[in-house]
Write a protein that holds these residues in place. Structure first.
Motif, PDB file in Angstrom:
ATOM      1  N   VAL B  26       0.836  -1.204   0.000  1.00  0.00           N
ATOM      2  CA  VAL B  26       0.000   0.000   0.000  1.00  0.00           C
ATOM      3  C   VAL B  26       0.869   1.252   0.000  1.00  0.00           C
ATOM      4  O   VAL B  26       0.617   2.200  -0.752  1.00  0.00           O
ATOM      5  CB  VAL B  26      -0.933   0.013   1.237  1.00  0.00           C
ATOM      6  CG1 VAL B  26      -1.593   1.377   1.401  1.00  0.00           C
ATOM      7  CG2 VAL B  26      -1.984  -1.073   1.115  1.00  0.00           C
ATOM      8  N   THR B  27       1.890   1.245   0.840  1.00  0.00           N
ATOM      9  CA  THR B  27       2.771   2.411   0.920  1.00  0.00           C
ATOM     10  C   THR B  27       3.413   2.685  -0.435  1.00  0.00           C
ATOM     11  O   THR B  27       3.393   3.813  -0.940  1.00  0.00           O
ATOM     12  CB  THR B  27       3.878   2.161   1.963  1.00  0.00           C
ATOM     13  OG1 THR B  27       3.266   1.641   3.141  1.00  0.00           O
ATOM     14  CG2 THR B  27       4.617   3.431   2.275  1.00  0.00           C
ATOM     15  N   LEU B 376      -8.749   4.450  -1.265  1.00  0.00           N
ATOM     16  CA  LEU B 376      -7.351   4.851  -1.118  1.00  0.00           C
ATOM     17  C   LEU B 376      -7.113   5.477   0.245  1.00  0.00           C
ATOM     18  O   LEU B 376      -6.120   5.201   0.919  1.00  0.00           O
ATOM     19  CB  LEU B 376      -6.970   5.861  -2.213  1.00  0.00           C
ATOM     20  CG  LEU B 376      -6.860   5.313  -3.631  1.00  0.00           C
ATOM     21  CD1 LEU B 376      -6.580   6.448  -4.604  1.00  0.00           C
ATOM     22  CD2 LEU B 376      -5.759   4.266  -3.707  1.00  0.00           C
ATOM     23  N   ALA B 377      -8.073   6.322   0.653  1.00  0.00           N
ATOM     24  CA  ALA B 377      -7.890   7.071   1.898  1.00  0.00           C
ATOM     25  C   ALA B 377      -7.828   6.143   3.099  1.00  0.00           C
ATOM     26  O   ALA B 377      -7.001   6.317   3.990  1.00  0.00           O
ATOM     27  CB  ALA B 377      -9.012   8.085   2.065  1.00  0.00           C
ATOM     28  N   VAL B 378      -8.698   5.141   3.142  1.00  0.00           N
ATOM     29  CA  VAL B 378      -8.692   4.218   4.276  1.00  0.00           C
ATOM     30  C   VAL B 378      -7.333   3.529   4.369  1.00  0.00           C
ATOM     31  O   VAL B 378      -6.729   3.437   5.443  1.00  0.00           O
ATOM     32  CB  VAL B 378      -9.820   3.173   4.122  1.00  0.00           C
ATOM     33  CG1 VAL B 378      -9.657   2.065   5.143  1.00  0.00           C
ATOM     34  CG2 VAL B 378     -11.174   3.830   4.285  1.00  0.00           C
ATOM     35  N   LEU B 379      -6.847   3.087   3.238  1.00  0.00           N
ATOM     36  CA  LEU B 379      -5.567   2.378   3.235  1.00  0.00           C
ATOM     37  C   LEU B 379      -4.413   3.313   3.602  1.00  0.00           C
ATOM     38  O   LEU B 379      -3.580   2.994   4.448  1.00  0.00           O
ATOM     39  CB  LEU B 379      -5.321   1.752   1.857  1.00  0.00           C
ATOM     40  CG  LEU B 379      -6.325   0.669   1.448  1.00  0.00           C
ATOM     41  CD1 LEU B 379      -6.069   0.202   0.030  1.00  0.00           C
ATOM     42  CD2 LEU B 379      -6.266  -0.507   2.408  1.00  0.00           C
ATOM     43  N   ILE B 380      -4.403   4.483   2.974  1.00  0.00           N
ATOM     44  CA  ILE B 380      -3.296   5.411   3.238  1.00  0.00           C
ATOM     45  C   ILE B 380      -3.348   5.893   4.689  1.00  0.00           C
ATOM     46  O   ILE B 380      -2.323   5.983   5.359  1.00  0.00           O
ATOM     47  CB  ILE B 380      -3.348   6.605   2.260  1.00  0.00           C
ATOM     48  CG1 ILE B 380      -3.013   6.108   0.846  1.00  0.00           C
ATOM     49  CG2 ILE B 380      -2.371   7.692   2.672  1.00  0.00           C
ATOM     50  CD1 ILE B 380      -3.143   7.158  -0.229  1.00  0.00           C
ATOM     51  N   ALA B 381      -4.553   6.171   5.173  1.00  0.00           N
ATOM     52  CA  ALA B 381      -4.674   6.633   6.552  1.00  0.00           C
ATOM     53  C   ALA B 381      -4.134   5.587   7.515  1.00  0.00           C
ATOM     54  O   ALA B 381      -3.463   5.906   8.493  1.00  0.00           O
ATOM     55  CB  ALA B 381      -6.141   6.937   6.879  1.00  0.00           C
ATOM     56  N   TYR B 382      -4.387   4.321   7.214  1.00  0.00           N
ATOM     57  CA  TYR B 382      -3.889   3.268   8.102  1.00  0.00           C
ATOM     58  C   TYR B 382      -2.365   3.271   8.123  1.00  0.00           C
ATOM     59  O   TYR B 382      -1.746   3.154   9.188  1.00  0.00           O
ATOM     60  CB  TYR B 382      -4.423   1.900   7.663  1.00  0.00           C
ATOM     61  CG  TYR B 382      -4.227   0.849   8.723  1.00  0.00           C
ATOM     62  CD1 TYR B 382      -5.122   0.738   9.777  1.00  0.00           C
ATOM     63  CD2 TYR B 382      -3.142  -0.012   8.694  1.00  0.00           C
ATOM     64  CE1 TYR B 382      -4.950  -0.193  10.767  1.00  0.00           C
ATOM     65  CE2 TYR B 382      -2.957  -0.958   9.682  1.00  0.00           C
ATOM     66  CZ  TYR B 382      -3.865  -1.059  10.719  1.00  0.00           C
ATOM     67  OH  TYR B 382      -3.675  -1.980  11.702  1.00  0.00           O
ATOM     68  N   VAL B 383      -1.782   3.431   6.948  1.00  0.00           N
ATOM     69  CA  VAL B 383      -0.318   3.494   6.887  1.00  0.00           C
ATOM     70  C   VAL B 383       0.181   4.703   7.681  1.00  0.00           C
ATOM     71  O   VAL B 383       1.153   4.619   8.426  1.00  0.00           O
ATOM     72  CB  VAL B 383       0.151   3.574   5.423  1.00  0.00           C
ATOM     73  CG1 VAL B 383       1.643   3.863   5.362  1.00  0.00           C
ATOM     74  CG2 VAL B 383      -0.149   2.281   4.700  1.00  0.00           C
ATOM     75  N   LEU B 384      -0.518   5.819   7.543  1.00  0.00           N
ATOM     76  CA  LEU B 384      -0.060   7.045   8.209  1.00  0.00           C
ATOM     77  C   LEU B 384      -0.189   6.952   9.724  1.00  0.00           C
ATOM     78  O   LEU B 384       0.665   7.422  10.456  1.00  0.00           O
ATOM     79  CB  LEU B 384      -0.869   8.256   7.707  1.00  0.00           C
ATOM     80  CG  LEU B 384      -0.577   8.701   6.281  1.00  0.00           C
ATOM     81  CD1 LEU B 384      -1.440   9.893   5.913  1.00  0.00           C
ATOM     82  CD2 LEU B 384       0.893   9.060   6.120  1.00  0.00           C
ATOM     83  N   LEU B 395       5.082  10.632   3.163  1.00  0.00           N
ATOM     84  CA  LEU B 395       3.783  10.316   2.579  1.00  0.00           C
ATOM     85  C   LEU B 395       2.723  11.301   3.076  1.00  0.00           C
ATOM     86  O   LEU B 395       1.879  11.765   2.315  1.00  0.00           O
ATOM     87  CB  LEU B 395       3.388   8.876   2.945  1.00  0.00           C
ATOM     88  CG  LEU B 395       2.109   8.363   2.295  1.00  0.00           C
ATOM     89  CD1 LEU B 395       2.198   8.427   0.793  1.00  0.00           C
ATOM     90  CD2 LEU B 395       1.806   6.939   2.745  1.00  0.00           C
ATOM     91  N   ASP B 396       2.821  11.618   4.358  1.00  0.00           N
ATOM     92  CA  ASP B 396       1.869  12.547   4.951  1.00  0.00           C
ATOM     93  C   ASP B 396       1.906  13.898   4.226  1.00  0.00           C
ATOM     94  O   ASP B 396       0.869  14.461   3.872  1.00  0.00           O
ATOM     95  CB  ASP B 396       2.214  12.718   6.434  1.00  0.00           C
ATOM     96  CG  ASP B 396       1.120  13.429   7.194  1.00  0.00           C
ATOM     97  OD1 ASP B 396      -0.047  13.270   6.790  1.00  0.00           O
ATOM     98  OD2 ASP B 396       1.425  14.137   8.156  1.00  0.00           O
ATOM     99  N   SER B 397       3.095  14.403   3.999  1.00  0.00           N
ATOM    100  CA  SER B 397       3.216  15.686   3.300  1.00  0.00           C
ATOM    101  C   SER B 397       2.739  15.566   1.859  1.00  0.00           C
ATOM    102  O   SER B 397       2.078  16.446   1.331  1.00  0.00           O
ATOM    103  CB  SER B 397       4.670  16.158   3.286  1.00  0.00           C
ATOM    104  OG  SER B 397       5.175  16.179   4.582  1.00  0.00           O
ATOM    105  N   LEU B 398       3.096  14.454   1.249  1.00  0.00           N
ATOM    106  CA  LEU B 398       2.750  14.258  -0.151  1.00  0.00           C
ATOM    107  C   LEU B 398       1.230  14.214  -0.335  1.00  0.00           C
ATOM    108  O   LEU B 398       0.684  14.787  -1.277  1.00  0.00           O
ATOM    109  CB  LEU B 398       3.383  12.946  -0.631  1.00  0.00           C
ATOM    110  CG  LEU B 398       3.587  12.774  -2.122  1.00  0.00           C
ATOM    111  CD1 LEU B 398       4.406  13.929  -2.669  1.00  0.00           C
ATOM    112  CD2 LEU B 398       4.295  11.455  -2.402  1.00  0.00           C
TER     113      LEU B 398
END
Ligand SMILES: Nc1ncnc2c1ncn2[C@@H]1O[C@H](COP(=O)(O)OP(=O)(O)OP(=O)(O)O)[C@@H](O)[C@H]1O
Ligand SMILES: [Mg+2]
Lengths: 365, 561
Positions: B26-27, B376-384, B395-398
């Motif tokens: 995901v990352t 996408l948001a659910v997955l990215i938020a989990y990574v963050l 990733l957070d800034s991006l």
């Protein structure tokens, strides 16, 4: 029933060593408690056993089988978290059945197992309740049931009672112990409450700063603390700085100077290896001398009552010695008619066999 | 006790995180996606800005700063954006304080109205003001009867006014949520130490709010300076950067791609500075004291109370006036920009008959983008939130970056990059969806991150401990608990996507024209009736989901904004 063996487990966070080589063997069916002050690494050790953390060195095995390569979800440990970690979107039944659903059980088997365990934790009839409709104690029971129903090899409990009020805590710990006996599951219980640890454990490991200080049955830990830390942490203790005067190797006795020329005797088995010692005396080991008559075989100290707190069956005094040090005295059989008054001069005596001797000066005050 | 350390071969599987490649995947996927659909187009814009026939890399920039024709657009942008931002602060901050602290009548309705103002595309507001105060404006014509000459809405003054009235909600929302997180004890302590009400407000409350005020102001500045539709409609010859980029880029004759790109880079630079500042401030103030007891609400009393109520309702009236005007004009039967008092359904019939296609396009494009975004948001938020990877900060800034990239610029980048094989996307609907997904990703991610931070991670550990592998734990425990964020974030994404104009106008292709494009083109061609009817349909389409969201989520809904 599973034996848990922890060999030289070490863990560091960055530069901080949190576990500095822990060795423990927990026998099958034992109720084993990790006791220690906040930050000593209890949770870290427990989470390492559960597989949420990986140790930097050392091994953990269940029944001789090394579990280090096993991921958390395959270790079959039942963990009870300090903050419950109840699934807020599932009702009581589904919370408890959660772990079973992932195993190959029929619907009927699941229903039976859940019913049984709910009976064990005395939550029958609350199956349909949502977590927010439960009290703290009930939530704790749900979590306990959830961990036990999967029949884990080891039950891991991290301060499970610390969010409950004092009274409920005492009641719940009795329940937990009774259930554990009934099921006979190997249990590792974490607490920083020494009274709780003494009350429910088969054996206790006292930890400090990432190291095990002593392992033993509750009475051993209390009566024969291995070092000053244990003496001080388990129960309360008076500590006196003492200089060795002489040691009688045959009688296993030593004479100490505790200041102001006062001499105390204590049992000392080993030959002395230092000059500076500290003597630890439990508050209940000190009694008041009836008269001024000096008893050669007892240790004496003179002082003044500085404070008293009455507890009914028992009374606690603080006594300021002539040296200025405060001693705690616990009188379990007070003369209710003639309680000591603040300011009164008293003579304390102590049986030499009840004096604990530790090398080095007394830590703290 | 200090036995010799026996180093163990670190079991890969023992850590929740390292357990499987999924989250790493995901990352990497998130990075790849943003690199390809955000960074690459932006670099292409930058690259294009450096092209010249003479080989002088800086030629475009030199020309920009030496020729008033270009540099004036920058000056104009700043000249109108800075005062408008300032004005939106002067409205937003007091309004937030009044509405949050005082029991003004119809408080929740007021909040909803302000949120509605925020959601509805600014260019519709601009157009409504043209209907009122434009050349054939209703108010103008009315006042002409009395011989009164109304100042023109066109040009910098009108532009600043419309910017202010459409952007103060940014400040309002951020500041009012900050006010709600202040604990009453803070005020009590100040009062107890002897400061009066005004003094407490100025010396205690205001300093606490300052970071939020700054954040709101910067956010509002970013959107004002990037706004394309409003200056397009009432700027007229007063050109600002987004409109100038647009005209330079679409103008097939005299257009200059190098100059369009150079201006884009300058616009991005301005927005990035604002974003960087905002993130820096947000980071510095990210401590969150637990609010035990929010500030007490007071009754507005006496003169000051009357003043507060008056102020609130005046702002509200001015904010809602455009919608009312558009509503009535959508029923007005007339030709071109002449509105009559002859009411009927003609405009709607015409819209449904001629441009129902556009409505359909808007709906399915927004729906598809919102669905992709939320996944996408659910997955990215989990990574963050839960990830341990060191790339988290990057990733957070991006992910926050699209906030600072004006739609016009992104569209320019997309056209440069995706107009030839193998990535030929121009002329397809895919390019619209991709640009929506990228541009709205920050909204959806923010909603999910906020939610995840409230979910105790030991709940997941409990599930793993009971034998459920991490990925299945995610599906069975985390996902159900994230439903509010999924709905809230999804609706916010949907609503803001369906109102999008600035990149759509450059990227759309005939059959995929959306409602906003049609409204815009009808306004430009003075077909006010049709434009109004479509604008009403658009407004209702955004309003209904918002109301549902408030119903479902209550105050938490604003988290997603
Ligand atoms: N993720 C982490 N990163 C860095 N240090 C940590 C982390 N987790 C724990 N520590 C440190 O490790 C030490 C041991 O923590 P641990 O949670 O095991 O203590 P504990 O004995 O359970 O204490 P308590 O009784 O307060 O729960 C503490 O000093 C803590 O600050
Ligand atoms: Mg702990």
């Amino acid at each position: 029933m599973t034996q848990v063996k922890i060999e030289n487990v070490q863990k560091r966070y960055g530069n901080v060593a949190v576990l500095k080589g822990v060795n423990l063997v927990i026998e099958p069916g034992e109720f084993f408690t990790l006791l220690g002050p906040s930050g000593c690494g209890k949770t870290t050790l427990l989470r390492t056993i559960a597989g949420f953390l990986t140790q930097d060195a050392g091994t953990i095995s269940f029944d001789g089988e090394c579990i280090d390569p096993m991921p958390a979800h395959k270790r079959n440990t039942g963990m009870v978290f300090q903050n419950y970690a109840i699934f807020p979107h599932l009702n009581v039944f589904d919370n408890v059945a959660y772990g079973l659903r992932n195993r190959k059980f029929s619907r009927q088997e699941i229903a039976d197992k859940v019913a049984n365990v709910l009976k064990l934790v005395r939550l029958e009839g609350l199956e349909k309740r949502m977590p927010r409709e439960l009290s703290g104690g009930q939530q704790q029971r749900v979590v306990l049931a959830r961990a036990m129903v999967i029949e884990p090899r080891v039950l891991l409990m991290d301060e499970p009672l610390s969010n409950l009020d004092a009274k409920l805590r005492v009641a719940m710990r009795g329940d937990i112990r009774a259930m554990q006996r009934k099921v006979g599951i190997t249990t590792i219980y974490v607490t920083h409450d020494q009274e709780e640890a003494l009350a429910i454990s088969d054996r206790i490991a006292v930890m400090d700063a990432g190291q095990v200080q002593q392992i033993g049955k509750p009475a051993e830990v209390y009566v024969k603390p291995a070092n000053q830390f244990v003496a001080d942490f388990v129960g309360s203790t008076n500590l006196l700085d003492a200089k060795l005067v002489k040691h009688d190797a045959t009688a296993k006795r030593a004479m100490f100077d505790v200041g102001n020329g006062i001499q105390w005797q204590a049992i000392m088995l080993d030959a002395p290896s230092a000059q500076q010692y500290s003597l630890a005396i439990r508050p209940e080991s000190l009694t008041f001398a009836n008269s001024n008559a000096h008893n050669e075989t007892l240790n004496c100290l003179a002082g003044q009552i500085a404070d008293a707190s009455y507890g009914g069956a028992m009374i606690r005094y603080q006594i300021r010695l002539d040296s200025g040090r405060i001693m705690l005295v616990q009188d379990h059989n007070p003369d209710q008619i003639a309680l000591k008054q603040i300011g009164e001069r008293v003579q304390l005596v102590c049986d030499p066999t009840r004096v604990l001797v530790f090398e080095g000066g007394a830590r703290g005050g | 006790m200090a036995a010799k350390a026996v180093p163990i071969s670190r079991p890969k599987s023992a850590r929740l995180w390292q357990n499987f490649g999924f989250w790493n995947f995901v990352t990497i996927g998130a990075f790849a996606l943003l690199a390809f659909f955000l960074i690459y187009p932006l670099l292409a814009v930058f690259g294009q800005s450096l092209t010249s026939k003479t080989g002088d890399l800086m030629e475009g920039y030199r020309k920009f700063f030496s020729q008033p024709y270009y540099s004036n657009s920058l000056l104009n942008s700043l000249l109108v954006s800075i005062p408008a931002t300032f004005a939106s602060m002067l409205i937003g901050v007091p309004l937030a304080y009044i509405v949050t602290r005082y029991s003004i009548p119809n408080r929740s309705l007021i909040r909803a109205a302000i949120v509605l103002t925020l959601i509805s595309p600014p260019f519709i507001g601009a157009y409504a003001w043209v209907v009122m105060l434009g050349r054939a404006g209703l108010v103008n014509k009315f006042l002409e009867n009395f011989g009164v000459q109304v100042p023109s809405i066109y040009g910098p003054i009108g532009l600043g006014f419309v910017f202010t009235i459409t952007h103060y909600p940014f400040v309002f929302l951020i500041v009012s949520s900050a006010i709600r997180s202040i604990d009453q004890s803070i005020e009590d302590a100040a009062r107890n130490l002897g400061s009066g009400e005004i003094k407490t407000l100025l010396t205690v409350i205001f300093p606490i709010l300052l970071p939020s005020i700054t954040a709101g102001v910067l956010l509002s500045f970013m959107t004002i300076v990037a706004d394309f539709g409003t200056p397009m409609i009432i700027g007229e010859r007063f050109r600002v950067l987004p409109t100038h980029i647009y005209s330079e880029f679409v103008n097939e004759m005299g257009g200059n791609a190098t100059m369009a790109s150079a201006m884009s880079v300058i616009l991005i630079a301005i927005c990035l500075i604002a974003l960087a500042l905002q993130r820096y401030l947000a980071f510095k103030t990210s401590y969150h004291a637990q609010t035990v007891r929010p500030l007490e609400t007071r009754k507005p009393q006496g003169w000051s109370g009357a003043l507060m109520i008056g102020f609130t309702y005046l702002v509200l009236f001015v904010s809602l006036l455009p919608m009312i005007v558009i509503f009535f004009s959508s029923f007005s039967i007339g030709r071109g920009s002449i509105l009559t008092t002859n009411f009927g359904w003609d405009n709607y019939e015409r819209v449904l008959y001629n441009i129902s296609e556009a409505i359909m396009n808007s709906f399915w494009l927004a729906t598809m983008s919102a669905l992709i975004d939320i996944v996408l948001a659910v997955l990215i938020a989990y990574v963050l939130v839960r990830g341990k990877t060191r790339l988290r900060g990057v990733l957070d800034s991006l992910v926050a970056l699209p906030n600072a990239i004006p739609g016009t610029v992104i569209a320019v980048g997309f056209i440069i990059v995706f107009n030839q094989p193998p990535f030929l996307l121009t002329g397809t609907w895919i390019i619209l969806v991709v640009s929506y997904v990228v541009r709205r990703l920050p909204y959806a991610v923010r909603a999910c991150v906020a939610m995840l931070q409230q979910i105790d991670s030991t709940i997941e550990e409990a599930s793993v401990n009971l034998g459920v592998p991490p990925l299945r734990t995610f599906l069975r425990v985390v996902m159900p608990l994230m439903i509010p964020a999924i709905i809230g974030g999804g609706i916010m994404t949907w609503v803001t996507t369906i109102s999008e104009l600035s990149s759509t106008i450059l990227l759309y292709y005939g059959p995929f024209a959306t409602m906003t494009v049609k409204i815009f083109s009808n306004v430009i061609t003075n077909e006010f009736g049709t434009a109004s009817a479509l604008a009403v349909i658009l407004t209702i389409s955004t309003f209904v989901p918002l109301v549902l969201m408030y119903r479902f989520l209550g105050e938490r809904a604003e988290q997603a904004l």
